[in-house]
Design a protein around this motif. Structure first.
Motif, PDB file in Angstrom:
ATOM      1  N   GLU A  97       3.908  -1.871   1.584  1.00 47.76           N
ATOM      2  CA  GLU A  97       3.914  -2.433   0.236  1.00 47.76           C
ATOM      3  C   GLU A  97       5.191  -2.053  -0.506  1.00 47.76           C
ATOM      4  O   GLU A  97       5.699  -0.938  -0.358  1.00 47.76           O
ATOM      5  CB  GLU A  97       2.727  -1.898  -0.573  1.00 47.76           C
ATOM      6  N   HIS A 101       4.478  -3.409  -6.960  1.00 48.01           N
ATOM      7  CA  HIS A 101       4.381  -4.872  -6.845  1.00 48.01           C
ATOM      8  C   HIS A 101       3.071  -5.357  -7.462  1.00 48.01           C
ATOM      9  O   HIS A 101       2.174  -4.574  -7.774  1.00 48.01           O
ATOM     10  CB  HIS A 101       4.480  -5.304  -5.384  1.00 48.01           C
ATOM     11  N   PRO A 118      -3.033  -5.076  -4.946  1.00 49.15           N
ATOM     12  CA  PRO A 118      -2.159  -3.944  -4.634  1.00 49.15           C
ATOM     13  C   PRO A 118      -2.968  -2.650  -4.570  1.00 49.15           C
ATOM     14  O   PRO A 118      -3.982  -2.484  -5.256  1.00 49.15           O
ATOM     15  CB  PRO A 118      -1.174  -3.930  -5.805  1.00 49.15           C
ATOM     16  N   SER A 119      -2.490  -1.703  -3.773  1.00 50.42           N
ATOM     17  CA  SER A 119      -3.254  -0.472  -3.538  1.00 50.42           C
ATOM     18  C   SER A 119      -3.479   0.343  -4.801  1.00 50.42           C
ATOM     19  O   SER A 119      -4.493   1.027  -4.939  1.00 50.42           O
ATOM     20  CB  SER A 119      -2.559   0.388  -2.474  1.00 50.42           C
ATOM     21  N   TYR A 129      -0.552   5.151  -0.063  1.00 51.48           N
ATOM     22  CA  TYR A 129      -0.024   3.789  -0.027  1.00 51.48           C
ATOM     23  C   TYR A 129       1.113   3.606  -1.032  1.00 51.48           C
ATOM     24  O   TYR A 129       1.959   2.736  -0.857  1.00 51.48           O
ATOM     25  CB  TYR A 129      -1.131   2.781  -0.330  1.00 51.48           C
ATOM     26  N   GLN A 130       1.089   4.402  -2.064  1.00 51.95           N
ATOM     27  CA  GLN A 130       2.113   4.258  -3.099  1.00 51.95           C
ATOM     28  C   GLN A 130       3.225   5.292  -2.966  1.00 51.95           C
ATOM     29  O   GLN A 130       4.356   5.050  -3.391  1.00 51.95           O
ATOM     30  CB  GLN A 130       1.458   4.418  -4.478  1.00 51.95           C
ATOM     31  N   TYR A 138      -4.563  -0.686   6.660  1.00 56.56           N
ATOM     32  CA  TYR A 138      -5.293  -1.137   5.475  1.00 56.56           C
ATOM     33  C   TYR A 138      -6.627  -1.729   5.934  1.00 56.56           C
ATOM     34  O   TYR A 138      -6.740  -2.261   7.043  1.00 56.56           O
ATOM     35  CB  TYR A 138      -4.509  -2.218   4.726  1.00 56.56           C
ATOM     36  N   GLY A 164       5.723  -8.699  -2.182  1.00 53.02           N
ATOM     37  CA  GLY A 164       5.247  -7.322  -2.296  1.00 53.02           C
ATOM     38  C   GLY A 164       4.678  -6.774  -1.010  1.00 53.02           C
ATOM     39  O   GLY A 164       4.618  -5.563  -0.826  1.00 53.02           O
ATOM     40  N   TRP A 165       4.242  -7.669  -0.103  1.00 54.13           N
ATOM     41  CA  TRP A 165       3.606  -7.237   1.139  1.00 54.13           C
ATOM     42  C   TRP A 165       4.469  -7.608   2.343  1.00 54.13           C
ATOM     43  O   TRP A 165       5.044  -8.689   2.403  1.00 54.13           O
ATOM     44  CB  TRP A 165       2.240  -7.906   1.324  1.00 54.13           C
TER      45      TRP A 165
END
Length: 691
Positions: A97, A101, A118-119, A129-130, A138, A164-165
């Protein structure tokens, strides 16, 4: 003169609970028993995938493992199910990611929609994840009841085409690395660049899997060989004749499931003349009993994947005639059990050309020359692998000869790296594979291990079997250190270190709530009951060792030793991207449950840590009071011979079965194995007093 025999009829009973049956089995397939359960059942979890052989970070610079999912891009993957029955289903995929995003992924499963925001919104407690710039697995719940027998179509797009992905794709050019022959490409993934109006075949297979909560359709457990005439551990077995064996068991067998017991018998502990497997009926004697040694098997199955049979206990009743002869008196016995893995784990080829050349070119005989113990030799190779320079390394194949930079100094010695910190300058996979190869080339069984925790990246290490300690040992050539028990000085394996970590976890480790973000990490490593060997280096290993200790939740191996003589199948990559190959044997337990995207897990020590180079004896009395019969067994890679020593005299080669002639007084028998390299295994011993 042999005295006349006296005989009487006796009965013995063996009660085996689920814990004992599960832990001591020589083979377990498709079954599971939690420490919190009192029964064995079918394994709960099923992975449907087609991408694993080619997933990972390719060595080919023209192959990019990730692609952006935005604009009008839509991807489609088809996964086939023989049976769609499941309690629940999850879509598992690998992605990266972008920071901060706003893109939401839209999945459709057979036309039914599910969204993955988003996570930071979907899984706010899963901060990995961030915060970690690394690919990760995921998980998205699949809508209930939408799966079907046959083909299931999954599409993925970014809502409103927002960026974003990035999702992973397993390129077909890499599939040969992670698969056995014959290689069959799935051709199950398609790409659309016009919002799903038209489709074209992809260059590979999207790393998208279905993780189903449902029981395996079948499983089995095979017991060790049991002496039903003398069920208690007895160093010297009496002469007897078994007439009748009956079996009873306690089980729960719901509708649409089955649980069957089978048994076979033999007159030899080595099982050289087994009877055929025969079905057992509760309390009904077995037909045609061949001897005192029995092995039983439980076969479990279900036609409804939402329910499982359960085995709670087994009872074996035996009737025999025991012949009384003047008995020897056992003074001392050392006869460790041999733990066998359910997985074949082929040994490395003794004459592997790559390993022979590595040993010769790197002068490894000189490295270990003068070692006072086997562990000393292991530590010398450990230090060598830490210091030897490496040049450009590749994920596949594992070829240390191509990685090493063998440059001579003026005095003729090989140049060695020096570090300004306690850390090598190359990715952890490579020095540890070099260490495994060096150990294997010197006749020491070794393997690669990798591990991670949910909130951390992970690490690659090595393990070696050490005869001096009769166990596996965790080694790290990235920092040249190992963990040990400070009370005994005995080095630890990865599983033992893991147990210390999980004993300190306050909750079950989950991807959406990693312990890393919920516990005091300083308190986690305070006053550890284990310690790490520092060595005589200028720089301490403490910071790295404690960091890596926190990573030892999940760990796994490639379940074979012959990775240098048989280069494939192996993962496309390890350590560069999140682990995705589905050929691993993974450890799991109650505090660190099975990972939903992998197929093969165990929580049995014997599966992950089979005992090697041990000799176990079965000693049986004869009608001659001064003669015992000895039968030996072992699991020794590159086995050369058994050796025996009588009363402290010299070692000599023996067959696996031989007669031991006793003299009056104390008699001492010691046995061991020797492999092709010349290393001798762990010693088993028996001391008896003869009349």
């Amino acid at each position: 003169m042999t005295p006349p025999e006296a005989a009487d009829t006796r009965h013995s009973h063996v009660d085996i609970d689920a814990d004992h049956a599960y832990a001591t089995a020589v083979s377990v397939s498709g079954l599971w028993k939690s420490a919190r359960e009192d029964f064995i059942h079918l394994f709960d979890g099923d992975v449907i995938e087609s991408d694993a052989p080619g997933s990972g970070h390719s060595d080919d610079p023209d192959i990019e493992p990730f692609f952006p999912l935005d604009s009008d891009t839509v991807i489609r993957k088809t996964l086939s199910l023989d049976d769609a029955t499941a309690v629940s289903a999850t879509i598992a995929f690998i992605a990266r990611e972008a920071a901060d995003h706003a893109a939401t992924l839209l999945f459709t499963v057979n036309g039914h929609e599910v969204r993955r925001p988003p996570s930071r919104l979907a899984a706010p407690e899963a901060r990995q994840y961030q915060e970690l710039g690394w690919s990760r697995w995921y998980y998205v719940p699949c809508p209930s009841g939408v799966l079907q027998a046959g083909d299931n179509t999954i599409t993925v797009a970014a809502v409103d085409g927002l960026p974003g992905w990035e999702l992973m794709i397993a390129d077909y050019r890499d599939f040969h690395k992670g698969a056995e022959d014959p290689l069959v490409l799935p051709r199950s993934s398609h790409l659309s660049t016009d919002g799903g109006q038209t489709w074209s075949p992809e260059r590979g297979d999207y790393v998208i899997r279905l993780a189903l909560q449902r029981y395996r359709p079948a499983g089995s457990l095979v017991s060790p060989v049991l002496d039903v005439a003398q069920p208690e551990e007895t160093p010297v077995q009496s002469v007897c004749r078994v007439h009748r064996i009956g079996m009873l068991w306690d089980a729960r067998v719901p509708r649409h499931t089955h649980l069957r017991l089978m048994a076979r018998t033999s007159a030899s502990p080595a099982g050289e003349s087994w009877s055929a497997w025969q079905p057992c009926e509760p309390g009904v004697p077995l037909d045609a009993v061949q001897g005192r040694y029995l092995q039983w098997r439980a076969d479990l199955g279900t036609s409804d994947r939402t329910v499982s049979p359960a085995l709670l206990s087994v009872r074996i009743d035996t009737e025999m005639t025991a012949h009384q002869v003047p008995a020897v008196r056992v003074v001392a016995a050392q006869n460790p059990l041999i733990q066998r893995s359910s997985y074949s784990m082929p040994a490395e080829e003794p004459g592997c050309p790559l390993l022979n050349e590595l040993r010769e070119r790197c002068e490894l005989d000189a490295v270990i020359a003068g070692a006072q113990t086997e562990f000393d030799a292991i530590q010398r190779l450990h230090r060598w692998a830490y210091h030897i320079p490496l040049r450009k390394c590749t994920h596949f194949p594992w070829n240390p000869l191509a990685w090493l930079e063998l440059t001579r100094e003026a005095d003729g010695s090989f140049r060695q790296n020096r570090y300004d910190r306690r850390r090598r300058d190359t990715m952890c996979l490579y020095p540890n594979v070099v260490l495994v190869a060096a150990l294997q080339s010197c006749g020491l069984p070794a393997r690669h291990v990798n591990f991670h925790s949910e909130g951390m990246s992970g690490h690659e290490v090595a393990e070696v079997w050490c005869n001096d300690y009769g166990k596996w040992i965790h080694l790290d050539a990235t920092r040249d250190y190992y963990w040990y028990d400070p009370r005994t000085g005995v080095p630890l394996d990865t599983g033992e270190i893991h147990q210390v970590l999980v004993s300190r976890l306050q909750q079950v480790e989950r991807w959406d709530r990693p312990y890393l973000y919920r516990q005091d990490l300083d308190a986690l490593v305070a006053d550890l009951p284990i310690a790490f060997w520092e060595g005589d280096y200028k720089h301490s290993v403490a910071e790295g060792a404690l960091y890596l200790f926190r990573s030892m939740c999940h760990f796994r191996i490639v379940p074979r030793f012959d990775v240098f003589s048989r280069p494939r199948p192996l993962p496309v990559s390890q350590g560069t991207e999140v682990w995705s190959w589905n050929g691993y044997l993974n450890w799991a337990d109650d505090m660190v449950p099975p990972l939903p995207h992998f197929s093969c897990h165990t929580n049995r020590r014997a599966d992950f840590y089979p005992t090697l180079n041990q000799t176990r004896y079965t000693v049986t009395a004869t009608t001659d009071p001064h003669m015992l019969h000895v039968q030996l067994e072992t699991v020794t890679p590159d086995f050369a011979t058994y050796e025996a020593r009588l009363d402290g005299a010299g070692w000599h080669d023996v067959e696996k079965g031989f007669d031991w002639e006793l003299h009056r007084g104390l008699n001492v028998l010691e046995t061991r194995t020797r492999n092709g390299f010349g290393w001798t295994g762990c010693i088993s011993a028996l001391s008896v007093m003869a009349p």
